[in-house]
Design an enzyme around this catalytic site. Structure first.
Site, PDB file in Angstrom:
ATOM      1  CB  SER A   1      -1.088   0.157   1.069  1.00  0.00           C
ATOM      2  OG  SER A   1      -1.280   1.146   1.242  1.00  0.00           O
ATOM      3  CB  SER A   2       0.197   4.863  -1.398  1.00  0.00           C
ATOM      4  OG  SER A   2      -1.357   5.145  -1.231  1.00  0.00           O
ATOM      5  CB  CYS A   3       0.297   3.776   4.194  1.00  0.00           C
ATOM      6  SG  CYS A   3       0.231   1.991   4.642  1.00  0.00           S
TER       7      CYS A   3
ATOM      8  CE1 TYR B   1      -1.693  -3.618   5.372  1.00  0.00           C
ATOM      9  CE2 TYR B   1      -1.234  -0.753   4.539  1.00  0.00           C
ATOM     10  CZ  TYR B   1      -1.590  -2.446   4.641  1.00  0.00           C
ATOM     11  OH  TYR B   1      -1.945  -3.098   3.381  1.00  0.00           O
TER      12      TYR B   1
ATOM     13  CE  LYS C   1       0.847  -5.788   2.878  1.00  0.00           C
ATOM     14  NZ  LYS C   1       0.818  -6.463   2.112  1.00  0.00           N
TER      15      LYS C   1
ATOM     16  CG  HIS D   1      -9.441   2.128   3.183  1.00  0.00           C
ATOM     17  ND1 HIS D   1      -9.822   0.250   3.151  1.00  0.00           N
ATOM     18  CD2 HIS D   1      -8.174   2.215   4.208  1.00  0.00           C
ATOM     19  CE1 HIS D   1      -8.408   0.169   3.715  1.00  0.00           C
ATOM     20  NE2 HIS D   1      -7.910   0.638   3.771  1.00  0.00           N
TER      21      HIS D   1
HETATM   22  O1  GFB Z   1      -9.482   5.779   3.771  1.00  0.00           O
HETATM   23  P1  GFB Z   1      -8.809   6.301   5.738  1.00  0.00           P
HETATM   24  O2  GFB Z   1      -9.325   5.315   6.459  1.00  0.00           O
HETATM   25  O3  GFB Z   1      -7.169   5.858   5.189  1.00  0.00           O
HETATM   26  O4  GFB Z   1      -9.263   8.037   5.648  1.00  0.00           O
HETATM   27  P2  GFB Z   1      -6.350   6.504   4.722  1.00  0.00           P
HETATM   28  C1  GFB Z   1      -8.867   8.469   4.776  1.00  0.00           C
HETATM   29  C2  GFB Z   1      -9.159  10.092   5.030  1.00  0.00           C
HETATM   30  O5  GFB Z   1     -10.255  10.360   5.346  1.00  0.00           O
HETATM   31  C3  GFB Z   1      -8.730  10.473   6.770  1.00  0.00           C
HETATM   32  C4  GFB Z   1     -11.294  10.864   5.856  1.00  0.00           C
HETATM   33  O6  GFB Z   1      -8.551  11.330   6.353  1.00  0.00           O
HETATM   34  C5  GFB Z   1     -10.202   9.995   6.824  1.00  0.00           C
HETATM   35  O7  GFB Z   1     -10.057  10.938   8.437  1.00  0.00           O
HETATM   36  N1  GFB Z   1     -12.438  10.691   6.588  1.00  0.00           N
HETATM   37  C6  GFB Z   1     -13.334  10.684   6.283  1.00  0.00           C
HETATM   38  C7  GFB Z   1     -12.724   8.834   6.873  1.00  0.00           C
HETATM   39  N2  GFB Z   1     -14.511  10.093   7.078  1.00  0.00           N
HETATM   40  C8  GFB Z   1     -14.268   9.214   6.717  1.00  0.00           C
HETATM   41  C9  GFB Z   1     -15.142   8.050   7.206  1.00  0.00           C
HETATM   42  O8  GFB Z   1     -16.117   7.767   7.562  1.00  0.00           O
HETATM   43  N3  GFB Z   1     -14.317   6.675   7.636  1.00  0.00           N
HETATM   44  C10 GFB Z   1     -13.112   6.350   7.184  1.00  0.00           C
HETATM   45  N4  GFB Z   1     -11.837   5.436   7.642  1.00  0.00           N
HETATM   46  N5  GFB Z   1     -12.243   7.762   7.847  1.00  0.00           N
HETATM   47  C11 GFB Z   1      -5.331   3.824   5.255  1.00  0.00           C
HETATM   48  C12 GFB Z   1      -3.755   3.586   6.393  1.00  0.00           C
HETATM   49  O9  GFB Z   1      -4.752   5.115   5.575  1.00  0.00           O
HETATM   50  O10 GFB Z   1      -4.992   4.240   3.958  1.00  0.00           O
HETATM   51  C13 GFB Z   1      -3.573   2.252   5.555  1.00  0.00           C
HETATM   52  O11 GFB Z   1      -4.269   3.341   7.078  1.00  0.00           O
HETATM   53  C14 GFB Z   1      -3.321   1.954   4.158  1.00  0.00           C
HETATM   54  O12 GFB Z   1      -2.712   1.038   6.489  1.00  0.00           O
HETATM   55  C15 GFB Z   1      -4.950   2.612   3.305  1.00  0.00           C
HETATM   56  O13 GFB Z   1      -2.773   2.493   4.155  1.00  0.00           O
HETATM   57  C16 GFB Z   1      -4.721   2.480   2.336  1.00  0.00           C
HETATM   58  O14 GFB Z   1      -5.241   6.647   3.429  1.00  0.00           O
HETATM   59  O15 GFB Z   1      -5.045   7.760   6.481  1.00  0.00           O
END
Ligand code: GFB
Length: 328
Positions: A113-115, A142, A146, A185
């Site tokens: 993943s890009s993280c 995580y 990776k 996500h």
């Molecule tokens: O997709 P996400 O959970 O993961 O969150 P990351 C991306 C952004 O969306 C963050 C916002 O800034 C969240 O605060 N967001 C807004 C929300 N509303 C929501 C919501 O209802 N649910 C969620 N989940 N987010 C992940 C990593 O990071 O990305 C993993 O934790 C992995 O390791 C994945 O790399 C691809 O993009 O921040």
């Protein structure tokens, strides 16, 4: 070891074939005429158990392996279950990667993943920025798992001339995604929240964080196409990705990103919802931006086909029945 491109009768083990990525890869392989897919559910084969993995590889002898099995989740899940995220992923990876070496797999595609890239990386993120700075704390466990997998692929390639490649997709979404609001996500979470708000005539939708972070979104079917493209690539071209002086790493993305606010607005438009977005800044933003530099894949001749709006429409079309049956 003789390396050759995958062909219709090759045996291909897709680890994680029920997940977002693995299921899309299987659909793509079947559509491409591949007849010898080797698939096991978690109940049939627990990849965290080394003896079980060994027994499976010894019996099945897959020629190609796609390692799409992983403990994954959104920002909240990563932050809440850090031990599960590092331990499960390290176990799965190290069992499967070691077995790929032990049983002479022709090519391994290891998905990450890009993280994995530093939190404050220059943008767009080139493959060589790996390990050049501190990671984003919400997903460091995580990401470190990776990164260990990439390092393991690289080490095997250097020491034993294996053909193990790590593919690093940007944020993914698509049919079969996880819509559980605590684990998902952002894109599936917002799709579900907006669908629920519309169905219940609620006037607002809660969005975590400030809405200012930028994310790049790749449709799972596009990622699957990229993975099959890499597995089918002629040997000499594939080997250009395995230069031993650099991590065997390739970014897979679209090359464009949006803010979380823009994503939420787009989802509202696609679902024809007119309510208000309410930002909950007590929730973490995560990394401010992670836009991948996709020039390596472009130079090889691959680019994605599904734009964000179309991808959201397709994902919603595939998921809405489950929202309805769940009473939303
Ligand atoms: O997709 P996400 O959970 O993961 O969150 P990351 C991306 C952004 O969306 C963050 C916002 O800034 C969240 O605060 N967001 C807004 C929300 N509303 C929501 C919501 O209802 N649910 C969620 N989940 N987010 C992940 C990593 O990071 O990305 C993993 O934790 C992995 O390791 C994945 O790399 C691809 O993009 O921040």
């Amino acid at each position: 070891m003789k390396d050759r491109a995958m062909h219709a009768s090759s045996s291909v083990f897709v680890a994680g074939h029920r997940g977002l990525v693995g299921s899309a890869i299987c659909r793509r392989l079947v559509a491409g005429g591949y007849k010898n897919l080797v698939l096991r559910t978690r109940a049939e084969l627990d990849l965290t158990k080394r003896a079980a993995v060994w027994e499976f590889f010894a019996k099945q002898r897959p020629e190609y392996v796609v390692l799409a099995a992983a403990k994954v989740g959104g920002i909240h899940a990563n932050d809440t279950y850090p031990a599960d995220f590092i331990s499960e992923n390290l176990l799965i990876q190290s069992n499967v990667i070691d077995a790929c070496f032990e049983f002479g797999v022709q090519r391994l595609l290891f998905l990450g993943s890009s993280c994995i890239y530093p939190k404050l990386c220059p943008q767009p993120i080139r493959e060589e920025y790996l390990l050049t700075g501190p990671l984003e704390p919400t997903n460091r466990p995580y990401a470190i798992a990776k990164i260990a997998g990439i390092e393991q692929c690289w080490a095997y390639n250097r020491q034993y001339n294996t053909k193990f490649l790590a593919a690093m997709p940007t944020n993914l979404y698509g049919p079969g995604d996880n819509f559980d609001l605590h684990r998902s996500h952002v894109l599936p979470a917002l799709l579900r929240k907006v669908a629920t708000a519309r169905a219940t005539h609620s006037g607002h939708v809660e969005v975590w964080g400030t809405g200012t972070p930028r994310r790049e979104f790749l449709y799972s079917e596009d990622l699957a196409e990229a993975c099959v493209f890499l597995l089918e690539m002629a040997q000499d071209r594939f080997e250009t990705l395995l230069d031993k002086d650099h991590a065997p790493l390739v970014n897979i993305g679209v090359g464009e990103d949006v803010t979380i606010r823009e994503l939420a607005e787009l989802i509202c438009r696609v679902l024809d919802y007119q309510g208000e977005l309410v930002f909950d800044s007590t929730q973490p933003d995560g990394t401010p931006r992670k836009l991948l530099d996709v020039s390596r894949m472009r130079a090889l001749g691959w680019k994605p086909r599904i734009g964000l709006e179309e991808g959201i429409q397709r994902t919603y079309a595939a998921a809405k029945d489950s929202f309805v049956s769940a009473g939303m």
